[in-house]
Design an enzyme around this catalytic site. Structure first.
Site, PDB file in Angstrom:
ATOM      1  CG  ASN A 113      -7.570   0.416  -0.956  1.00  0.00           C
ATOM      2  OD1 ASN A 113      -7.740   1.518  -1.492  1.00  0.00           O
ATOM      3  ND2 ASN A 113      -8.581  -0.318  -0.514  1.00  0.00           N
ATOM      4  N   GLY A 132     -15.241  -7.321   9.638  1.00  0.00           N
ATOM      5  CA  GLY A 132     -14.289  -7.111   8.566  1.00  0.00           C
ATOM      6  C   GLY A 132     -14.870  -7.339   7.183  1.00  0.00           C
ATOM      7  CG  ASP A 139      -8.598   0.015   3.004  1.00  0.00           C
ATOM      8  OD1 ASP A 139      -9.375  -0.861   2.570  1.00  0.00           O
ATOM      9  OD2 ASP A 139      -7.356  -0.099   2.975  1.00  0.00           O
ATOM     10  CE  LYS A 160      -4.126  -2.052   2.074  1.00  0.00           C
ATOM     11  NZ  LYS A 160      -5.156  -1.937   3.137  1.00  0.00           N
ATOM     12  N   GLY A 198      -1.424  -0.294  13.806  1.00  0.00           N
ATOM     13  CA  GLY A 198      -0.834  -0.548  12.505  1.00  0.00           C
ATOM     14  C   GLY A 198      -1.424   0.330  11.417  1.00  0.00           C
TER      15      GLY A 198
END
Length: 282
Positions: free
Chosen positions: A94, A243, A110, A73, A135
């Site tokens: 992405n 998710g 995202d 990414k 992260g």
């Protein structure tokens, strides 16, 4: 890659390493079928940072776009002619759009995908929130929260270095970020929104600490599902966003950008993803 593409075909794919478990081909192919795009194909290629420049340079005119997962990414950014403001805000791309003139544009779906998944469950504004982890996904979570959370965001992390990183992202994104030690992560459950961005198993020990009537949990994992935390959250009456919701909503935006067809078939894509995950579980 095919040396001589069939006239009229269009290609897209997801790249990353590891990549074999990616659900992106399932979602995008379901969208093509629902939209009647018989000439479109969507593949999966294991590509690392070292191989990425050669792969991108070798793409022919039949290619329309790429979906990127880790560790690509940020590595892709020097290979692009331009990136969107959304992608620039978190230094992560992405989605790559391959234009007819040969130029390459990067975007990040995202962040709007995360917002769309929350909005679908009725979460459009919260006064405060917590993020578990630090992260790349956590920075995207902060970027999304910059749109819906005017109050404080607490990031629960495992090291001073990670804490400093999250505070830097907060300053960059205009989010009032405070950091706390991972040992106190259960305190997050008092907030109306908790976004868990940690790897599989990392939050399992927290499941027993979920109170009755919690707010909304957004757990970015989709396999295995439900996570222990998500299961405990639902059992205690809280709303859960998973998710797969994020994956589907960000893929919807990718399909629309790559094909030029909107709206993308959200329901068909989600159903295909659910079937694929059920098959893996079986």
């Amino acid at each position: 890659m095919a040396a001589s593409p069939v006239p009229g075909t269009r290609r897209a794919a997801v790249l990353g390493k590891p990549i074999e478990h990616s659900l992106s081909p399932v979602l995008h192919r379901a969208a093509y079928a629902a939209l009647g795009l018989g000439g479109w194909t969507y593949g999966r290629f294991q590509v690392d940072e070292e191989a990425l420049p050669g792969f991108v340079e070798g793409l022919g005119p039949e290619w329309s776009g790429l979906s990127l997962t880790m560790p690509l990414k940020r590595a892709v950014i020097p290979l692009l002619d331009e990136i969107s403001g959304t992608a620039a805000s978190v230094e992560a791309v992405n989605t790559v759009l391959l234009r007819p003139d040969g130029s390459r544009a990067g975007d990040n779906t995202d962040i709007p995908g995360l917002l769309a998944a929350l909005r679908e469950r009725g979460v459009e504004r919260v006064e405060r929130a917590s993020v578990l982890g630090a992260g790349a996904t956590a920075s995207s979570a902060l970027a999304a929260l910059s749109w819906i959370c005017p109050g404080e965001v607490t990031a629960y992390v495992r090291s001073d270095a990670r804490a400093a990183e999250m505070r830097r992202w907060g300053e960059r994104l205009g989010v009032a970020v405070t950091t706390a030690d991972w040992a106190d992560a259960a305190k997050a459950f008092q907030d109306p929104l908790v976004i868990a961005t940690t790897p599989a198993g990392a939050t399992d020990a927290l499941a027993e600490a979920v109170p009755e009537g919690p707010g909304t949990l957004f757990d970015v994992l989709y396999e295995p599902w439900p996570t222990r935390l998500a299961g405990a959250w639902s059992a205690r009456g809280g709303a859960v966003v998973g998710g797969l919701d994020l994956l589907v909503h960000q893929a919807v935006l990718q399909v629309e950008q790559m094909t030029g067809r909107a709206p993308a078939p959200l329901a068909a894509m989600r159903e295909a993803g659910e079937r694929a995950l059920a098959a893996r579980g079986a």
